[in-house]
Design a protein around this motif. Sequence first.
Motif, PDB file in Angstrom:
ATOM      1  N   LYS A 103       0.819  -1.213   0.000  1.00  0.00           N
ATOM      2  CA  LYS A 103       0.000   0.000   0.000  1.00  0.00           C
ATOM      3  C   LYS A 103       0.857   1.269   0.000  1.00  0.00           C
ATOM      4  N   ARG A 104       2.031   1.206   0.628  1.00  0.00           N
ATOM      5  CA  ARG A 104       2.890   2.385   0.743  1.00  0.00           C
ATOM      6  C   ARG A 104       4.114   2.300  -0.165  1.00  0.00           C
ATOM      7  N   ILE A 105       4.061   1.453  -1.191  1.00  0.00           N
ATOM      8  CA  ILE A 105       5.235   1.246  -2.034  1.00  0.00           C
ATOM      9  C   ILE A 105       5.655   2.522  -2.747  1.00  0.00           C
ATOM     10  N   MET A 106       4.702   3.343  -3.139  1.00  0.00           N
ATOM     11  CA  MET A 106       5.034   4.600  -3.818  1.00  0.00           C
ATOM     12  C   MET A 106       5.755   5.554  -2.874  1.00  0.00           C
ATOM     13  N   LEU A 107       5.312   5.608  -1.622  1.00  0.00           N
ATOM     14  CA  LEU A 107       5.966   6.472  -0.641  1.00  0.00           C
ATOM     15  C   LEU A 107       7.382   5.991  -0.377  1.00  0.00           C
ATOM     16  N   ILE A 108       7.554   4.680  -0.213  1.00  0.00           N
ATOM     17  CA  ILE A 108       8.886   4.132   0.037  1.00  0.00           C
ATOM     18  C   ILE A 108       9.811   4.408  -1.146  1.00  0.00           C
ATOM     19  N   SER A 109       9.300   4.213  -2.356  1.00  0.00           N
ATOM     20  CA  SER A 109      10.110   4.458  -3.556  1.00  0.00           C
ATOM     21  C   SER A 109      10.485   5.922  -3.676  1.00  0.00           C
ATOM     22  N   LEU A 110       9.556   6.812  -3.347  1.00  0.00           N
ATOM     23  CA  LEU A 110       9.828   8.249  -3.437  1.00  0.00           C
ATOM     24  C   LEU A 110      10.908   8.670  -2.454  1.00  0.00           C
ATOM     25  N   ALA A 121      16.540  10.257  -1.470  1.00  0.00           N
ATOM     26  CA  ALA A 121      17.800  10.040  -0.758  1.00  0.00           C
ATOM     27  C   ALA A 121      18.946   9.799  -1.737  1.00  0.00           C
ATOM     28  N   VAL A 122      18.702   9.001  -2.778  1.00  0.00           N
ATOM     29  CA  VAL A 122      19.730   8.731  -3.786  1.00  0.00           C
ATOM     30  C   VAL A 122      20.096  10.009  -4.541  1.00  0.00           C
ATOM     31  N   ALA A 123      19.090  10.788  -4.907  1.00  0.00           N
ATOM     32  CA  ALA A 123      19.347  12.027  -5.652  1.00  0.00           C
ATOM     33  C   ALA A 123      20.150  13.021  -4.816  1.00  0.00           C
ATOM     34  N   VAL A 124      19.775  13.178  -3.559  1.00  0.00           N
ATOM     35  CA  VAL A 124      20.493  14.109  -2.687  1.00  0.00           C
ATOM     36  C   VAL A 124      21.937  13.648  -2.482  1.00  0.00           C
ATOM     37  N   ILE A 177      25.953   6.666  -2.661  1.00  0.00           N
ATOM     38  CA  ILE A 177      24.628   6.449  -3.234  1.00  0.00           C
ATOM     39  C   ILE A 177      24.037   5.126  -2.750  1.00  0.00           C
ATOM     40  N   ALA A 178      24.876   4.087  -2.679  1.00  0.00           N
ATOM     41  CA  ALA A 178      24.389   2.794  -2.188  1.00  0.00           C
ATOM     42  C   ALA A 178      23.915   2.906  -0.742  1.00  0.00           C
ATOM     43  N   GLY A 205      17.428   5.228   2.630  1.00  0.00           N
ATOM     44  CA  GLY A 205      16.143   5.719   2.139  1.00  0.00           C
ATOM     45  C   GLY A 205      15.058   4.654   2.203  1.00  0.00           C
ATOM     46  N   ILE A 206      15.402   3.433   1.817  1.00  0.00           N
ATOM     47  CA  ILE A 206      14.426   2.342   1.893  1.00  0.00           C
ATOM     48  C   ILE A 206      14.024   2.074   3.337  1.00  0.00           C
ATOM     49  N   MET A 207      15.015   2.037   4.229  1.00  0.00           N
ATOM     50  CA  MET A 207      14.707   1.795   5.638  1.00  0.00           C
ATOM     51  C   MET A 207      13.844   2.909   6.214  1.00  0.00           C
ATOM     52  N   ALA A 208      14.178   4.157   5.862  1.00  0.00           N
ATOM     53  CA  ALA A 208      13.371   5.281   6.340  1.00  0.00           C
ATOM     54  C   ALA A 208      11.958   5.221   5.765  1.00  0.00           C
ATOM     55  N   GLY A 209      11.842   4.874   4.488  1.00  0.00           N
ATOM     56  CA  GLY A 209      10.519   4.763   3.876  1.00  0.00           C
ATOM     57  C   GLY A 209       9.669   3.680   4.519  1.00  0.00           C
ATOM     58  N   VAL A 210      10.294   2.538   4.790  1.00  0.00           N
ATOM     59  CA  VAL A 210       9.564   1.453   5.450  1.00  0.00           C
ATOM     60  C   VAL A 210       9.136   1.881   6.850  1.00  0.00           C
TER      61      VAL A 210
END
Length: 247
Positions: A16-23, A28-31, A177-178, A184-189
């Motif tokens: 349900k929150r996959i879009m938020l996690i991906s965003l 995070a990667v871009a920054v 970046i890695a 970012g994934i951990m924060a999104g989750v």
Amino acid sequence: MEETISLKDIAHTLRKRIMLISLIAAVAVAVSGIISYFILTPVYQASTQILVNQKTGQQPTLDANQIRTNVDIINTYSVIIKSPTILDKVVENYNLQQSTESLMGKITVNSEQNAQVFNLTIQDEDPAQAVLIANAISETFSEEVPTIMNVDNVKVLSPAVLKDNPSPIKPKPLLNIAIALVVGIMAGVGIAFLLEYLDNTIKTEEDIQTVLQLPVLGVIPKIMVEDEKAPLNRKASKRMGSETLES
């Protein structure tokens, strides 16, 4: 009542929150990429090796005690080489446009275990300047040690050399970046589960039984607009069919 979370609930929350996690991961990667490639200044490294051997004038053979003594004295030399006694002369003799304190912050001294050699490493934003400082400190140190320690057992084994295409040791954009992607994934989750925890609305029969602790007597199915129009469409089709038969 003790609340439990099943793997199915976790998977449902992640879907349900996959879009938020991906965003969040993408941001995070871009920054991290922007900071690593365009903001952080590359830092280069140059190293020299300094040998601690026997005193001049002694026999060429070394026993175990002499080697152990040379290894132990490296700890003392590691302090002396970073002292103002050495660095002040380096700044003065080589006309370096920096203070002794800033020069001290660029120095790293380390030695291999049970070895008579220690490494002097310099980090600087200019690769040529790093090589110059490394060689200047090692040469000045080897010249001043006989006066300071009253011994002559130091020799520059391997001076620093400027390579044709030096590579900076930091920053490391791909590694940054890695790391940013994982963070970012951990924060999104974490945010996804936090939002799910804060969402106290009742959506399913299980929520009614869990939150209100009431039995479910019945369920009213969700009726779509198409479902409401279906009987009217069937009646209209029958009417048109009857008119066709009469004609």
